[in-house]
Design a protein around this motif. Structure first.
Motif, PDB file in Angstrom:
ATOM      1  N   LYS A 198       0.594  -1.236   0.063  1.00 15.33           N
ATOM      2  CA  LYS A 198      -0.162  -0.023  -0.020  1.00 15.33           C
ATOM      3  C   LYS A 198       0.737   1.153   0.026  1.00 15.33           C
ATOM      4  O   LYS A 198       0.226   2.406  -0.243  1.00 15.33           O
ATOM      5  CB  LYS A 198      -0.934   0.126   1.207  1.00 15.33           C
ATOM      6  CG  LYS A 198      -1.706  -1.231   1.374  1.00 15.33           C
ATOM      7  CD  LYS A 198      -2.766  -1.399   0.009  1.00 15.33           C
ATOM      8  CE  LYS A 198      -3.724  -2.530   0.026  1.00 15.33           C
ATOM      9  NZ  LYS A 198      -3.912  -3.244  -1.190  1.00 15.33           N
ATOM     10  N   ALA A 199       2.314   1.182   0.185  1.00 16.93           N
ATOM     11  CA  ALA A 199       3.064   2.403   0.422  1.00 16.93           C
ATOM     12  C   ALA A 199       3.651   2.543  -1.056  1.00 16.93           C
ATOM     13  O   ALA A 199       3.738   1.924  -1.971  1.00 16.93           O
ATOM     14  CB  ALA A 199       4.089   1.905   1.226  1.00 16.93           C
ATOM     15  N   THR A 252      -2.096   2.022  -5.758  1.00 19.68           N
ATOM     16  CA  THR A 252      -1.006   2.415  -5.187  1.00 19.68           C
ATOM     17  C   THR A 252       0.096   2.834  -6.061  1.00 19.68           C
ATOM     18  O   THR A 252       0.185   2.473  -7.148  1.00 19.68           O
ATOM     19  CB  THR A 252      -0.278   0.951  -4.396  1.00 19.68           C
ATOM     20  OG1 THR A 252      -1.155   0.478  -3.690  1.00 19.68           O
ATOM     21  CG2 THR A 252       1.104   1.384  -3.967  1.00 19.68           C
ATOM     22  N   THR A 263       5.813   2.975  -4.288  1.00 20.38           N
ATOM     23  CA  THR A 263       6.792   2.314  -4.535  1.00 20.38           C
ATOM     24  C   THR A 263       7.980   3.040  -5.531  1.00 20.38           C
ATOM     25  O   THR A 263       7.230   3.403  -6.719  1.00 20.38           O
ATOM     26  CB  THR A 263       6.186   0.826  -4.834  1.00 20.38           C
ATOM     27  OG1 THR A 263       5.399   0.393  -3.740  1.00 20.38           O
ATOM     28  CG2 THR A 263       7.469   0.001  -5.105  1.00 20.38           C
ATOM     29  N   VAL A 317       4.986  11.458   3.884  1.00 24.05           N
ATOM     30  CA  VAL A 317       4.130  10.194   4.001  1.00 24.05           C
ATOM     31  C   VAL A 317       2.891  10.363   3.861  1.00 24.05           C
ATOM     32  O   VAL A 317       2.300  11.331   4.411  1.00 24.05           O
ATOM     33  CB  VAL A 317       4.494   9.476   5.320  1.00 24.05           C
ATOM     34  CG1 VAL A 317       3.615   8.411   5.548  1.00 24.05           C
ATOM     35  CG2 VAL A 317       5.984   9.094   5.579  1.00 24.05           C
TER      36      VAL A 317
END
Length: 113
Positions: free
Chosen positions: A46-47, A77, A49, A112
């Motif tokens: 989910k981060a 994502t 990339t 973030v």
């Protein structure tokens, strides 16, 4: 470049060509995640990339990297791809990494979400 040659010489004293072939094959057969298939494992990411790759890499072929990006992106994502240019295939990830300095810096410094 001497450092890379020294590392290669040290490694060659401990491993033969078969060792490298088995190591490459193990990396290529590794399945991401715990669901048993790459698509499920990559969908769990989910981060944001960043994927850096060389078009001539025979260890992690560009086609596989692009498939990986597609599977991560399937649910929205964000994935950033950056191709390293060079003539050393897999080693371009080491010797040509400076080409991706701006992308790496931007990725690591991004807030973030």
């Amino acid at each position: 470049m001497a450092t890379l040659d020294e590392i290669a010489a040290a490694r060659a004293s401990k491993a033969d060509a078969n060792h490298l072939l088995y190591l490459v094959r193990a990396n290529q057969n590794f399945v991401t995640g715990t669901e048993g298939d790459a698509e499920s494992g990559l969908a769990a990411i989910k981060a944001p990339t960043l994927l850096l790759y060389s078009a001539d890499d025979l260890v992690f072929p560009a086609e596989n990297v692009l498939d990986t990006a597609r599977m991560i992106q399937a649910d929205g994502t964000p994935v950033t791809l950056h191709t390293l240019k060079g003539d050393r295939g897999h080693l371009d990830g080491v010797v040509s990494i400076e080409q991706a300095a701006d992308q790496l810096r931007g990725f690591l410094e991004a807030p973030v979400r």
